[in-house]
Design a protein around this motif. Structure first.
Motif, PDB file in Angstrom:
ATOM      1  N   GLY A  48       0.813  -1.207   0.000  1.00 15.00           N
ATOM      2  CA  GLY A  48       0.000   0.000   0.000  1.00 15.00           C
ATOM      3  C   GLY A  48       0.851   1.263   0.000  1.00 15.00           C
ATOM      4  N   ALA A  49       0.217   2.380   0.287  1.00 18.94           N
ATOM      5  CA  ALA A  49       0.907   3.667   0.353  1.00 18.94           C
ATOM      6  C   ALA A  49       1.866   3.683   1.552  1.00 18.94           C
ATOM      7  CB  ALA A  49      -0.104   4.799   0.471  1.00 18.94           C
ATOM      8  N   PRO A  50       2.890   4.561   1.521  1.00 17.35           N
ATOM      9  CA  PRO A  50       3.852   4.588   2.624  1.00 17.35           C
ATOM     10  C   PRO A  50       3.237   4.826   3.998  1.00 17.35           C
ATOM     11  CG  PRO A  50       4.727   5.780   0.746  1.00 17.35           C
ATOM     12  CD  PRO A  50       3.304   5.445   0.408  1.00 17.35           C
ATOM     13  N   ASP A  51       2.058   5.460   4.056  1.00 16.27           N
ATOM     14  CA  ASP A  51       1.418   5.703   5.356  1.00 16.27           C
ATOM     15  C   ASP A  51       0.395   4.618   5.716  1.00 16.27           C
ATOM     16  OD1 ASP A  51      -0.481   6.351   3.462  1.00 16.27           O
ATOM     17  OD2 ASP A  51      -1.020   8.286   4.353  1.00 16.27           O
ATOM     18  N   HIS A  52       0.308   3.569   4.900  1.00 18.60           N
ATOM     19  CA  HIS A  52      -0.615   2.469   5.192  1.00 18.60           C
ATOM     20  C   HIS A  52      -0.077   1.677   6.387  1.00 18.60           C
ATOM     21  CE1 HIS A  52      -3.670  -0.501   4.524  1.00 18.60           C
ATOM     22  NE2 HIS A  52      -2.803  -1.454   4.217  1.00 18.60           N
ATOM     23  N   ASP A  53      -0.885   1.460   7.390  1.00 20.82           N
ATOM     24  CA  ASP A  53      -0.452   0.842   8.646  1.00 20.82           C
ATOM     25  C   ASP A  53      -0.421  -0.675   8.496  1.00 20.82           C
ATOM     26  OD1 ASP A  53       0.133   0.100  11.206  1.00 20.82           O
ATOM     27  OD2 ASP A  53      -1.621   1.027  12.141  1.00 20.82           O
ATOM     28  N   LEU A  54       0.754  -1.211   8.229  1.00 27.03           N
ATOM     29  CA  LEU A  54       0.879  -2.656   8.042  1.00 27.03           C
ATOM     30  C   LEU A  54       0.806  -3.414   9.359  1.00 27.03           C
ATOM     31  CD1 LEU A  54       3.619  -2.680   5.275  1.00 27.03           C
ATOM     32  CD2 LEU A  54       1.166  -3.116   5.004  1.00 27.03           C
ATOM     33  N   ALA A  55       1.176  -2.764  10.458  1.00 27.65           N
ATOM     34  CA  ALA A  55       1.045  -3.425  11.755  1.00 27.65           C
ATOM     35  C   ALA A  55      -0.411  -3.765  12.047  1.00 27.65           C
ATOM     36  CB  ALA A  55       1.624  -2.544  12.857  1.00 27.65           C
ATOM     37  N   ALA A  56      -1.320  -2.912  11.605  1.00 25.95           N
ATOM     38  CA  ALA A  56      -2.746  -3.120  11.881  1.00 25.95           C
ATOM     39  C   ALA A  56      -3.327  -4.298  11.097  1.00 25.95           C
ATOM     40  CB  ALA A  56      -3.525  -1.845  11.560  1.00 25.95           C
ATOM     41  N   VAL A  57      -2.714  -4.631   9.956  1.00 29.03           N
ATOM     42  CA  VAL A  57      -3.264  -5.707   9.125  1.00 29.03           C
ATOM     43  C   VAL A  57      -2.441  -6.989   9.218  1.00 29.03           C
ATOM     44  CG1 VAL A  57      -4.263  -4.049   7.519  1.00 29.03           C
ATOM     45  CG2 VAL A  57      -1.992  -4.984   7.050  1.00 29.03           C
ATOM     46  N   ALA A  58      -1.299  -6.936   9.902  1.00 29.28           N
ATOM     47  CA  ALA A  58      -0.456  -8.127  10.037  1.00 29.28           C
ATOM     48  C   ALA A  58      -1.220  -9.249  10.744  1.00 29.28           C
ATOM     49  CB  ALA A  58       0.813  -7.774  10.798  1.00 29.28           C
ATOM     50  N   GLU A  59      -0.860 -10.474  10.403  1.00 32.47           N
ATOM     51  CA  GLU A  59      -1.556 -11.642  10.943  1.00 32.47           C
ATOM     52  C   GLU A  59      -0.587 -12.546  11.689  1.00 32.47           C
ATOM     53  OE1 GLU A  59      -3.735 -13.813   8.012  1.00 32.47           O
ATOM     54  OE2 GLU A  59      -4.758 -12.035   7.210  1.00 32.47           O
ATOM     55  N   PRO A  60      -1.085 -13.314  12.646  1.00 32.86           N
ATOM     56  CA  PRO A  60      -0.253 -14.332  13.288  1.00 32.86           C
ATOM     57  C   PRO A  60      -0.015 -15.502  12.339  1.00 32.86           C
ATOM     58  CG  PRO A  60      -2.497 -14.497  14.075  1.00 32.86           C
ATOM     59  CD  PRO A  60      -2.461 -13.283  13.195  1.00 32.86           C
ATOM     60  N   LEU A  61       0.909 -16.365  12.708  1.00 30.09           N
ATOM     61  CA  LEU A  61       1.247 -17.493  11.855  1.00 30.09           C
ATOM     62  C   LEU A  61       0.161 -18.561  11.825  1.00 30.09           C
ATOM     63  CD1 LEU A  61       5.037 -17.849  12.713  1.00 30.09           C
ATOM     64  CD2 LEU A  61       4.020 -16.897  10.632  1.00 30.09           C
ATOM     65  N   ASP A  62      -0.842 -18.436  12.688  1.00 31.01           N
ATOM     66  CA  ASP A  62      -1.994 -19.341  12.624  1.00 31.01           C
ATOM     67  C   ASP A  62      -3.245 -18.603  12.167  1.00 31.01           C
ATOM     68  OD1 ASP A  62      -2.404 -17.791  14.859  1.00 31.01           O
ATOM     69  OD2 ASP A  62      -2.793 -19.463  16.224  1.00 31.01           O
ATOM     70  N   GLY A  63      -3.050 -17.482  11.474  1.00 36.23           N
ATOM     71  CA  GLY A  63      -4.166 -16.663  11.024  1.00 36.23           C
ATOM     72  C   GLY A  63      -4.774 -17.158   9.718  1.00 36.23           C
ATOM     73  N   PRO A  64      -5.722 -16.389   9.171  1.00 35.71           N
ATOM     74  CA  PRO A  64      -6.464 -16.855   7.994  1.00 35.71           C
ATOM     75  C   PRO A  64      -5.613 -17.025   6.740  1.00 35.71           C
ATOM     76  CG  PRO A  64      -7.104 -14.607   8.608  1.00 35.71           C
ATOM     77  CD  PRO A  64      -6.286 -15.146   9.727  1.00 35.71           C
ATOM     78  N   PHE A  65      -4.548 -16.226   6.581  1.00 39.92           N
ATOM     79  CA  PHE A  65      -3.726 -16.381   5.384  1.00 39.92           C
ATOM     80  C   PHE A  65      -2.991 -17.708   5.398  1.00 39.92           C
ATOM     81  CE2 PHE A  65       0.365 -15.738   3.135  1.00 39.92           C
ATOM     82  CZ  PHE A  65      -0.143 -15.549   1.856  1.00 39.92           C
ATOM     83  N   VAL A  66      -2.332 -18.011   6.498  1.00 39.33           N
ATOM     84  CA  VAL A  66      -1.606 -19.277   6.576  1.00 39.33           C
ATOM     85  C   VAL A  66      -2.580 -20.457   6.516  1.00 39.33           C
ATOM     86  CG1 VAL A  66      -0.046 -20.689   7.976  1.00 39.33           C
ATOM     87  CG2 VAL A  66       0.343 -18.224   7.769  1.00 39.33           C
ATOM     88  N   GLN A  67      -3.777 -20.289   7.073  1.00 40.44           N
ATOM     89  CA  GLN A  67      -4.774 -21.353   6.975  1.00 40.44           C
ATOM     90  C   GLN A  67      -5.160 -21.607   5.519  1.00 40.44           C
ATOM     91  OE1 GLN A  67      -6.034 -23.460   9.489  1.00 40.44           O
ATOM     92  NE2 GLN A  67      -6.586 -24.487   7.579  1.00 40.44           N
ATOM     93  N   LEU A  68      -5.305 -20.532   4.737  1.00 38.00           N
ATOM     94  CA  LEU A  68      -5.582 -20.701   3.306  1.00 38.00           C
ATOM     95  C   LEU A  68      -4.458 -21.476   2.628  1.00 38.00           C
ATOM     96  CD1 LEU A  68      -6.998 -20.019   0.563  1.00 38.00           C
ATOM     97  CD2 LEU A  68      -5.561 -17.969   0.519  1.00 38.00           C
ATOM     98  N   LEU A  69      -3.206 -21.093   2.911  1.00 35.42           N
ATOM     99  CA  LEU A  69      -2.079 -21.791   2.305  1.00 35.42           C
ATOM    100  C   LEU A  69      -2.073 -23.266   2.705  1.00 35.42           C
ATOM    101  CD1 LEU A  69       0.829 -19.221   2.761  1.00 35.42           C
ATOM    102  CD2 LEU A  69      -0.760 -19.447   0.837  1.00 35.42           C
ATOM    103  N   ALA A  70      -2.415 -23.545   3.956  1.00 35.66           N
ATOM    104  CA  ALA A  70      -2.462 -24.932   4.420  1.00 35.66           C
ATOM    105  C   ALA A  70      -3.513 -25.729   3.649  1.00 35.66           C
ATOM    106  CB  ALA A  70      -2.750 -24.971   5.914  1.00 35.66           C
ATOM    107  N   ASP A  71      -4.681 -25.129   3.462  1.00 33.94           N
ATOM    108  CA  ASP A  71      -5.744 -25.803   2.716  1.00 33.94           C
ATOM    109  C   ASP A  71      -5.313 -26.078   1.280  1.00 33.94           C
ATOM    110  OD1 ASP A  71      -7.315 -25.631   4.985  1.00 33.94           O
ATOM    111  OD2 ASP A  71      -8.469 -23.895   4.287  1.00 33.94           O
ATOM    112  N   GLU A  72      -4.671 -25.078   0.656  1.00 36.78           N
ATOM    113  CA  GLU A  72      -4.251 -25.228  -0.736  1.00 36.78           C
ATOM    114  C   GLU A  72      -3.096 -26.218  -0.863  1.00 36.78           C
ATOM    115  OE1 GLU A  72      -5.655 -24.019  -3.552  1.00 36.78           O
ATOM    116  OE2 GLU A  72      -7.266 -23.380  -2.224  1.00 36.78           O
ATOM    117  N   ALA A  73      -2.166 -26.198   0.089  1.00 34.89           N
ATOM    118  CA  ALA A  73      -1.049 -27.144   0.043  1.00 34.89           C
ATOM    119  C   ALA A  73      -1.556 -28.577   0.119  1.00 34.89           C
ATOM    120  CB  ALA A  73      -0.083 -26.841   1.178  1.00 34.89           C
ATOM    121  N   ARG A  74      -2.506 -28.827   1.021  1.00 32.85           N
ATOM    122  CA  ARG A  74      -3.082 -30.174   1.126  1.00 32.85           C
ATOM    123  C   ARG A  74      -3.811 -30.559  -0.159  1.00 32.85           C
ATOM    124  NH1 ARG A  74      -4.029 -28.777   6.760  1.00 32.85           N
ATOM    125  NH2 ARG A  74      -5.955 -27.746   6.102  1.00 32.85           N
TER     126      ARG A  74
END
Length: 261
Positions: A48-74
């Motif tokens: 995003g833009a330089p002032d976009h707050d990435l800390a606010a959108v960051a996810e834990p390693l067991d969050g929805p993004f990694v869960q998606l990758l797990a589903d797709e990997a399987r």
């Protein structure tokens, strides 16, 4: 090793990204006999833009993004590597996750070299990872992990090779600009030639980034390359090709200057 390199353009809507990643990966399945699928840096959420707050959108390693990758990997039956912003108590990490074909998180690599260059300062928005090369075994082959700006530091690639890597995987969001495509191609092929390794590079495409995801062989020849559009390119990385290149060009064993800790 059979690999698929996924080029895409991420959005700043994480849920929309997950939907579009799932739609793009639907082109891959168990019948493709893949060992490794590589997505770009920031696949989870665009910078995003330089002032976009990435800390606010960051996810834990067991969050929805990694869960998606797990589903797709399987589903695909392959290891998946992709970039995300990992939540911490302070600035997030720019992290690569390695998810095995069983859906388990096998390894992470937190970007060492933050992109404080070309008028941008990633270190204002991210925390750097520990200076430690990360090599992970995938389908019986040792694979070294790098992220984007890391590519400009040949000592990291050499450190990965000294740790056993035969393949370098480089997810990136290589910002577009004057001479940037030339830098991208040159650095990727140089890392392949000087280390006699395969290089698998998955880049963000679209308007902001350079795209041109590619696979290079241990001679530095480009096996396949995308343009700017969303794409999936595929390649087979044969261990025999690497062994032959190192037999003909034994530059690694001919070194006389070596790092001393």
């Amino acid at each position: 090793m059979h690999v698929a390199v996924v080029q895409r353009a991420s959005d700043i809507d994480s849920a929309a990204n997950r939907d579009s990643i799932a739609a793009q990966l639907a082109a891959l399945g168990p019948g493709d006999d893949l060992d490794l699928v590589v997505l770009p840096e920031a696949a989870m959420h665009d910078f995003g833009a330089p002032d976009h707050d990435l800390a606010a959108v960051a996810e834990p390693l067991d969050g929805p993004f990694v869960q998606l990758l797990a589903d797709e990997a399987r589903r695909i039956g392959a290891t998946v590597v992709a970039g995300m912003f990992e939540r911490t108590d302070g600035l997030p990490f720019n992290t690569l996750v390695v998810v095995g074909p069983d859906g388990e998180l096998r390894r992470t690599y937190r970007k060492i070299h933050l992109y404080d260059s070309f008028g941008y300062k990633e270190s204002d928005r991210m925390a750097a990872g520990e200076v430690e090369p990360v090599v992970v075994e995938i389908a019986g082959r040792p694979v070294g992990l790098m992220t984007c700006y890391d590519l400009r530091f040949p000592e990291l690639a050499r450190g990965l090779v000294d740790a056993g890597a035969e393949i370098l995987v480089v997810p990136a969001a290589w910002v577009a600009g004057d001479r940037k495509l030339e830098h991208w191609r040159t650095l990727l092929t140089a890392r392949a030639i000087e280390n006699t390794v395969h290089v698998v590079a998955a880049g963000q495409g679209g308007d902001r980034y350079t795209g041109h995801s590619l696979v290079a062989d241990p001679w530095g020849s480009i096996v396949d390359e995308a343009d700017l559009a969303p794409a999936i390119i595929r390649a087979t990385l044969a261990a025999a090709d690497l062994a032959h290149a190192r037999d003909v060009n034994p530059s690694l064993s001919n070194r006389r200057i070596r790092h001393r800790s």
